[in-house]
Write an enzyme that holds these catalytic residues in place. Structure first.
Site, PDB file in Angstrom:
ATOM      1  CG  ASP A  80      30.275 -23.382   9.401  1.00  0.00           C
ATOM      2  OD1 ASP A  80      29.783 -23.088  10.511  1.00  0.00           O
ATOM      3  OD2 ASP A  80      29.685 -24.114   8.581  1.00  0.00           O
ATOM      4  CD  GLU A 138      24.635 -25.053  11.476  1.00  0.00           C
ATOM      5  OE1 GLU A 138      23.620 -25.784  11.492  1.00  0.00           O
ATOM      6  OE2 GLU A 138      24.734 -24.100  10.705  1.00  0.00           O
ATOM      7  CD  GLU A 139      25.265 -22.065   7.676  1.00  0.00           C
ATOM      8  OE1 GLU A 139      24.361 -22.683   7.068  1.00  0.00           O
ATOM      9  OE2 GLU A 139      25.037 -21.091   8.409  1.00  0.00           O
ATOM     10  NE  ARG A 180       8.441 -23.948  20.991  1.00  0.00           N
ATOM     11  CZ  ARG A 180       7.871 -25.110  20.699  1.00  0.00           C
ATOM     12  NH1 ARG A 180       8.589 -26.105  20.254  1.00  0.00           N
ATOM     13  NH2 ARG A 180       6.568 -25.276  20.840  1.00  0.00           N
ATOM     14  CG  HIS A 369      21.463 -18.239   5.771  1.00  0.00           C
ATOM     15  ND1 HIS A 369      21.479 -19.502   5.203  1.00  0.00           N
ATOM     16  CD2 HIS A 369      22.042 -18.385   6.982  1.00  0.00           C
ATOM     17  CE1 HIS A 369      22.042 -20.355   6.056  1.00  0.00           C
ATOM     18  NE2 HIS A 369      22.367 -19.699   7.146  1.00  0.00           N
TER      19      HIS A 369
HETATM   20 ZN   LIG Z   1      23.019 -20.715   8.776  1.00  0.00          ZN
HETATM   21 ZN   LIG Z   2      23.634 -20.679  11.965  1.00  0.00          ZN
END
Ligand SMILES: [Zn+2]
Ligand SMILES: [Zn+2]
Length: 399
Positions: A80, A138-139, A180, A369
């Site tokens: 997305d 995802e956002e 990590r 972003h």
């Molecule tokens: Zn993002």
């Molecule tokens: Zn992202």
């Protein structure tokens, strides 16, 4: 095997760049990834994989069965875009005004398609199965797209044993992979806070209850949670992003609404936050004659890398991509990532893929972003090599 992967990644890099441009120019917001999903399904079908569409919304899943039986490893990408106006000036910039791939999910999708091509050619050498997971939304914090896919059975049939994912990361140069053990990304929660007071003339504050003044005290007070309540060796962030209230320059506000975000790294710290915030907000407000209500919406949990997978990646990355290519960051990032929902169900590992052109200073590099975000496409072969090597390495070790 790593040599073969390297050659194949080189072979498919032009296709990956092409897919990336196509996806980038037609970005789709969370839960609207229709065209992106169609492109993904078409490529996977063309490779002869078992393809499932509409998994948890617009999610697409492709299954590659290796020549021999073994475990199943998942590789995940998100699809997305964000509601932002692109300012990159690129020839393949967004054709949809106000929607932009500013988090690099276009690159994740394209690289995973490329990885599917690479691994399809290596089918005869694969011991087990590879599930390619293309995830929507995802956002869309706090919901995210991963929970819908999990509910629709993405982790079963066949049962997925472990999942790898990557995120492009402008903090590191192209050619580097950073990961990590333990927390990689933070928990990301949302906060809605309303302060109530009483209107009065600005010249006679004693006749009212000043909501703006209370709000200012509450904002300051919230910072004592991070500095005085959370242990110094633990981590948390409380940020107020919006504050709205008032009518006029000479009227005391009776209602002030604020919204913010809370980030933590440990589930125990995340669990303590709602009560701590309510105590501070109400305590300050009531001591000044007003009141406060808090709505705390739990969002994404922390993204935790399984130590066992990290040990594996510590061997795989230098062998596959080269000595010195693996960076182990001292600390996680407090950004939220809904890959975390997978990491609660299975052994998972997320890595950051360096995407800043070699030699370019960070000060001149747009971050995630940002309306000018433009990752170096030279990172695509490294992304494919990472994902393909992790899949093969994991199956080889465990199969
Ligand atoms: Zn993002
Ligand atoms: Zn992202």
């Amino acid at each position: 095997m790593y040599k073969k992967i390297e050659e194949l990644a080189k072979k498919y890099a032009p296709s990956v760049t092409e897919w990336r441009h196509a996806i980038h120019s037609c970005p789709e917001l969370s839960e609207q990834e229709e065209k992106t999903a169609a492109l993904v399904a078409e490529v996977l079908t063309g490779l002869g994989l078992d393809v499932r569409k509409n998994v948890g919304g617009h999610g697409v899943v492709g299954l590659l069965k290796g020549a021999q039986d073994g475990k199943t490893v998942g590789l995940r990408a998100d699809m997305d875009a964000l509601p932002m106006l692109e300012e990159t000036g690129l020839p393949f910039a967004s054709k949809t005004s106000g929607v932009m791939h500013a988090c690099g999910h276009d690159t994740h999708t394209a690289m995973l398609l490329g990885t599917a091509c690479v691994l399809s050619e290596l089918k005869a050498d694969i011991k087990g199965s590879v599930k390619f997971i293309f995830q929507p939304a995802e956002e869309l914090n706090p919901t995210g797209g991963a929970p819908g896919m999990i509910k629709d059975g993405v982790l079963e049939n066949p049962h997925v044993d472990a999942i790898f994912a990557l995120h492009v990361w402008p903090g590191f140069e192209t050619g580097k992979v950073a990961t990590r053990s333990g927390a990689q990304m933070g928990a990301s929660d949302r906060l809605f806070l309303t302060v109530s007071g009483k209107t009065a003339h600005g010249s006679a504050p004693h006749q009212g209850i000043d909501g703006i003044m209370i709000a200012a005290q509450v904002v300051g007070g919230l910072q004592t949670i991070v500095s005085r309540t959370v242990a110094p060796v633990d981590s948390a962030v409380v940020s107020i992003g919006t504050i709205k209230g008032g009518y006029r320059y000479n009227v005391l506000a009776d209602k002030v609404e604020m919204e913010g975000t809370v980030r933590t790294l440990r589930a125990e710290t995340q669990d303590k936050m709602p009560a701590l915030i309510e105590k501070i907000a109400k305590g300050y407000a009531q001591s000044l004659g007003g009141d406060a209500t808090v709505k705390y919406v739990k969002g994404y949990p922390p993204t935790i890398n399984a130590p066992e997978l990290f040990e594996l990646v510590k061997e795989i990355v230098p062998a596959s991509i080269g000595e010195g290519s693996l960076i182990v960051p001292d600390s996680p990032d407090l950004g939220g990532e809904d890959f975390s929902f997978f990491s609660r169900e299975r052994d998972c590992l997320m890595a950051w893929l360096g995407c800043r052109s070699v030699g370019q200073p960070m000060s001149e590099t747009p971050v995630l972003h940002n309306t000018k975000f433009n990752p170096d496409e030279g990172c695509f072969p490294y992304g494919m090599r990472f994902l393909a090597s992790c899949a093969v390495g994991y199956l080889g070790k465990r199969g």
